[in-house]
Write a protein that holds these residues in place. Structure first.
Motif, PDB file in Angstrom:
ATOM      1  N   THR A   1     -27.509 -10.009 -32.486  1.00 42.59           N
ATOM      2  CA  THR A   1     -26.134 -10.404 -32.784  1.00 42.59           C
ATOM      3  C   THR A   1     -26.031 -11.928 -32.644  1.00 42.59           C
ATOM      4  O   THR A   1     -26.967 -12.578 -32.160  1.00 42.59           O
ATOM      5  N   TYR A   2     -24.870 -12.449 -33.038  1.00 47.15           N
ATOM      6  CA  TYR A   2     -24.629 -13.893 -32.872  1.00 47.15           C
ATOM      7  C   TYR A   2     -24.717 -14.260 -31.393  1.00 47.15           C
ATOM      8  O   TYR A   2     -25.282 -15.291 -31.018  1.00 47.15           O
ATOM      9  N   LYS A   3     -24.148 -13.361 -30.537  1.00 45.69           N
ATOM     10  CA  LYS A   3     -24.156 -13.640 -29.094  1.00 45.69           C
ATOM     11  C   LYS A   3     -25.594 -13.754 -28.575  1.00 45.69           C
ATOM     12  O   LYS A   3     -25.908 -14.617 -27.753  1.00 45.69           O
TER      13      LYS A   3
ATOM     14  N   ASP B   1     -25.269 -19.713 -38.723  1.00 48.94           N
ATOM     15  CA  ASP B   1     -24.080 -20.011 -37.900  1.00 48.94           C
ATOM     16  C   ASP B   1     -24.462 -20.412 -36.482  1.00 48.94           C
ATOM     17  O   ASP B   1     -23.661 -20.957 -35.746  1.00 48.94           O
ATOM     18  N   SER B   2     -25.673 -20.081 -36.070  1.00 50.79           N
ATOM     19  CA  SER B   2     -26.075 -20.272 -34.668  1.00 50.79           C
ATOM     20  C   SER B   2     -26.545 -21.701 -34.417  1.00 50.79           C
ATOM     21  O   SER B   2     -26.804 -22.455 -35.362  1.00 50.79           O
TER      22      SER B   2
ATOM     23  N   LEU C   1     -26.192 -15.112 -39.697  1.00 49.63           N
ATOM     24  CA  LEU C   1     -26.064 -15.316 -38.236  1.00 49.63           C
ATOM     25  C   LEU C   1     -26.905 -16.505 -37.786  1.00 49.63           C
ATOM     26  O   LEU C   1     -26.465 -17.319 -36.976  1.00 49.63           O
TER      27      LEU C   1
ATOM     28  N   THR D   1     -27.039 -17.172 -29.564  1.00 50.72           N
ATOM     29  CA  THR D   1     -26.576 -18.286 -28.711  1.00 50.72           C
ATOM     30  C   THR D   1     -27.204 -18.153 -27.325  1.00 50.72           C
ATOM     31  O   THR D   1     -27.528 -19.161 -26.687  1.00 50.72           O
TER      32      THR D   1
END
Ligand code: SF4
Length: 406
Positions: free
Chosen positions: A110-112, A158-159, A155, A115
């Motif tokens: 996931t994006y989380k 965006d990261s 993703l 990050t």
């Protein structure tokens, strides 16, 4: 030139063996655990891995590259990856600005998570796309869809991670030249910093090896796979990628520093089930199942393989170094193996210089030409093996493992 680097590993490969299911072409040592492998498996594995890391000899300088390969390392929770990195940092040290890579598969993060990886210091991800043709994903038994790949790429963009590679496979059953061209076009449009293009090999224990006969339809013919190879070279170099290694392309400044250590035959640590290390000229592969690996760690992780012999060391240096577009240094061969050996190499390669499969870069280095020399690397390496080992080589050319796996 000094040879001291040969005894000081500056890199570590960490094997994370869990996958959702086994792809039909894959013979890697993995543990299949479904979409979410049981946490207890992951925790037990990381515990053993960290114990092994703390048993390794401490290098004279901190590590410059760390590579998490698999398997599917993105199935590991961020906290467990953090635990491994913390153990490496505390015991071996990680240099500021070190390249820390993680293999990730579409549909597993996931994006989380991305990050979270970035906060841990992971600054490069390698995404196992394999193909942008939906039906080929199904044929290859991949657990992700085309939609998963598209989402995964969004993703990543965006990261905060800004060094991104993708893997593609050519030579899949039913794959046409048009489909390969379309995957390359999509890859160019996406513009990752790095692209690996591997040519399928039918490994004996795989589902594919039971289904298909080498050289027969629906597998592409050798002529077709050679065309796929040449097409990748043409299209990717035209798009601004350097063809810096037989199977790898990078935008300027984005070559994989970790894999360069393998190709330069420099030492590195290997940690985890089935991982190979190369320390003090001793190559050692760990047990290939989790239980055997745990037993090995519990008994002190003893490394008992002999040091690599002189002809093996020479052939490994040539086999790996000639994968790189920058080739091999005359001075390095002369220093490590003697002028007489260098003369033998030059005379063995003479016919291939004449065919323009091998060339010199000034008076300093020699290399295989791209794409022709790379395409015939098996033939050229075979000749070197016959001279120095007096026996034919196993296939060692274009198709290798996924990035980071040795
Ligand atoms: S190819 Fe990669 S994702 Fe597929 S089973 Fe093998 S290691 Fe896992």
């Amino acid at each position: 030139m000094s040879l001291s680097y040969l005894n000081n590993p500056g890199s570590a490969y960490v094997h994370i063996p869990f996958c959702r299911r086994r792809c039909y072409y894959c013979d890697f040592p993995i543990s299949v655990g479904g979409d979410r492998p049981p946490l207890v498996w992951l925790e037990e594995y990381v515990e053993a891995l960290c114990t092994e890391i703390t048993m390794a000899p401490v290098p004279s300088e901190p590590l410059r590259t760390v590579f998490f390969g698999g398997g599917t390392p993105s199935l590991l929770p961020v906290t467990l990856l953090g635990k491994i990195l913390e153990t490496i940092e505390q015991h071996l040290g990680i240099a500021p600005g070190a390249e820390i890579s993680l293999e990730i598969d579409p549909g597993t993060f996931t994006y989380k998570q991305l990050t979270g990886y970035h906060k841990l210091g992971i600054n490069r991800v390698s995404l196992g796309v394999q193909t942008f043709t939906e039906e080929l994903l199904t044929i290859a038994g991949r657990s992700h869809s085309l939609e998963d790949s598209k989402k995964a790429i969004e993703l990543i963009y965006d990261s905060p991670i800004n060094n991104f590679s993708i893997d593609l496979i050519s030579g899949l059953p039913h794959q046409t030249l048009e489909q390969w061209k379309s995957s390359l076009q999509t890859a160019i449009k996406i513009a990752p910093h790095h692209i690996s293009c591997y040519d399928l090999v039918l490994e004996p224990t795989t589902v594919f090896a039971k289904q298909y006969e080498p050289g027969t339809k629906p597998l592409p013919t050798n002529t077709e796979t050679a065309k796929m190879y040449q097409l990748a070279d043409e299209m990717l170099t035209e798009a601004g990628y350097e063809h810096y290694e037989i199977s790898n392309y990078a935008q300027p400044g984005y070559q994989c520093q970790h894999n360069r250590v393998y190709w330069q035959n420099k030492p590195y640590y290997g940690f985890g089930m089935s991982a190979t290390s190369y320390v003090q000229r001793q190559r050692f592969s760990r047990p290939r199942t989790r239980q055997e690996y745990y037993t090995w760690v519990n008994h002190g992780g003893i490394i008992d393989s002999p040091k690599t012999s002189h002809p093996d060391l020479l052939l490994e240096t040539l086999m790996l170094g000639l994968r790189l577009a920058e080739g091999v240094s005359f001075a390095q061969i002369s220093l490590e193996f003697g002028q007489e050996t260098l003369n033998q190499i030059s005379s063995c390669l003479q016919p291939y210089y004449e065919r323009r499969w091998v060339e010199n870069i000034g008076s300093e280095r020699f290399r295989l030409t791209a794409p022709q020399g790379f395409l015939f690397s098996n033939t050229i390496l075979g000749a070197l093996f016959e001279v120095f080992l007096n026996k034919p080589q196993r296939r060692r050319g274009r198709r290798e493992t996924r990035e980071g796996e040795y």
